[in-house]
Design a protein around this motif. Structure first.
Motif, mmCIF file in Angstrom:
data_model
loop_
_atom_site.group_PDB
_atom_site.id
_atom_site.type_symbol
_atom_site.label_atom_id
_atom_site.label_comp_id
_atom_site.label_asym_id
_atom_site.label_seq_id
_atom_site.Cartn_x
_atom_site.Cartn_y
_atom_site.Cartn_z
ATOM 1 N N TRP A 1 0.854 -1.179 0.000
ATOM 2 C CA TRP A 1 0.000 0.000 0.000
ATOM 3 C C TRP A 1 0.897 1.238 0.000
ATOM 4 C CZ3 TRP A 1 -5.169 0.136 -0.657
ATOM 5 C CH2 TRP A 1 -5.887 -1.048 -0.449
ATOM 6 N N PHE A 2 0.497 2.188 -0.819
ATOM 7 C CA PHE A 2 1.183 3.462 -0.906
ATOM 8 C C PHE A 2 0.130 4.563 -0.783
ATOM 9 C CE2 PHE A 2 5.347 2.036 -2.419
ATOM 10 C CZ PHE A 2 5.047 0.738 -2.784
ATOM 11 N N ARG A 3 0.563 5.751 -0.486
ATOM 12 C CA ARG A 3 -0.376 6.864 -0.409
ATOM 13 C C ARG A 3 0.275 8.145 -0.912
ATOM 14 N NH1 ARG A 3 -0.774 7.565 6.202
ATOM 15 N NH2 ARG A 3 1.311 8.494 6.519
ATOM 16 N N GLN A 4 -0.596 9.025 -1.374
ATOM 17 C CA GLN A 4 -0.121 10.317 -1.843
ATOM 18 C C GLN A 4 -1.094 11.389 -1.394
ATOM 19 O OE1 GLN A 4 0.563 10.721 -6.094
ATOM 20 N NE2 GLN A 4 2.060 12.333 -5.722
ATOM 21 N N ALA A 5 -0.586 12.313 -0.599
ATOM 22 C CA ALA A 5 -1.378 13.446 -0.141
ATOM 23 C C ALA A 5 -1.191 14.607 -1.123
ATOM 24 C CB ALA A 5 -0.948 13.863 1.260
ATOM 25 N N PRO A 6 -2.136 15.535 -1.176
ATOM 26 C CA PRO A 6 -2.012 16.678 -2.093
ATOM 27 C C PRO A 6 -0.718 17.441 -1.871
ATOM 28 C CG PRO A 6 -4.215 16.581 -1.181
ATOM 29 C CD PRO A 6 -3.409 15.558 -0.437
ATOM 30 N N GLY A 7 0.000 17.676 -2.947
ATOM 31 C CA GLY A 7 1.235 18.445 -2.868
ATOM 32 C C GLY A 7 2.418 17.677 -2.331
ATOM 33 N N LYS A 8 2.234 16.387 -2.066
ATOM 34 C CA LYS A 8 3.336 15.595 -1.513
ATOM 35 C C LYS A 8 3.665 14.427 -2.433
ATOM 36 C CE LYS A 8 2.522 16.661 3.350
ATOM 37 N NZ LYS A 8 2.371 16.086 4.721
ATOM 38 N N GLU A 9 4.846 13.863 -2.236
ATOM 39 C CA GLU A 9 5.227 12.700 -3.012
ATOM 40 C C GLU A 9 4.543 11.453 -2.477
ATOM 41 O OE1 GLU A 9 9.723 14.066 -4.402
ATOM 42 O OE2 GLU A 9 9.427 12.261 -3.196
ATOM 43 N N ARG A 10 4.400 10.495 -3.363
ATOM 44 C CA ARG A 10 3.827 9.214 -2.943
ATOM 45 C C ARG A 10 4.789 8.540 -1.977
ATOM 46 N NH1 ARG A 10 2.606 7.597 -7.511
ATOM 47 N NH2 ARG A 10 0.342 7.797 -7.461
ATOM 48 N N GLU A 11 4.230 7.921 -0.948
ATOM 49 C CA GLU A 11 5.072 7.266 0.042
ATOM 50 C C GLU A 11 4.592 5.851 0.338
ATOM 51 O OE1 GLU A 11 5.043 9.281 3.788
ATOM 52 O OE2 GLU A 11 2.867 9.171 4.015
#
Length: 126
Positions: free
Chosen positions: A36-46
């Motif tokens: 599982w990965f996530r990406q918040a607005p304005g941030k890189e996927r982590e």
């Protein structure tokens, strides 16, 4: 070919819980490291979490920011991977994607995934 479909996202208050699902079709997903990965607005996927199998043994990996709050698991019979998210925080707000890596050594690297899902939105209100 593997198709991944995520579900379970939504809006929840801080401190609440959600369970994300990633249903895999095609090849048996136990051949892959599932993450599982996530990406918040304005941030890189982590990277968030991953699970990989070695025969009947499985290994779980977590980002430091979610360890102790999130749990990744899999159901081989259903070809589904889950991410149980507890004690959610506003900073957990992001689009969450699942991914499948045929080379499990790269489970933290989204760019090296072989397959990705379309993503599901998780929003945590304060």
């Amino acid at each position: 070919q593997v198709q991944l479909v995520e579900s379970g996202g939504g809006l929840v208050q801080a401190g609440g819980s959600l369970r994300l699902s990633c249903a895999a079709s095609g090849r048996t997903f136990s051949r892959y490291a599932m993450g599982w990965f996530r990406q918040a607005p304005g941030k890189e996927r982590e990277f968030v979490a991953a699970i990989k199998w070695s025969g009947s043994i499985y290994f779980q990996y977590y980002a430091a920011s979610v360890r102790g709050r999130f749990t990744i698991s899999g159901d081989n019979a259903k070809n589904t991977v889950y991410l149980q998210m507890n004690s959610l925080k506003p900073e957990d707000t992001a689009v969450y994607n699942c991914a499948a890596h045929s080379n499990s050594e790269y489970y933290r690297d989204y760019a090296r995934a072989d397959y990705w899902g379309q993503g599901t939105q998780v929003t945590v209100s304060s």
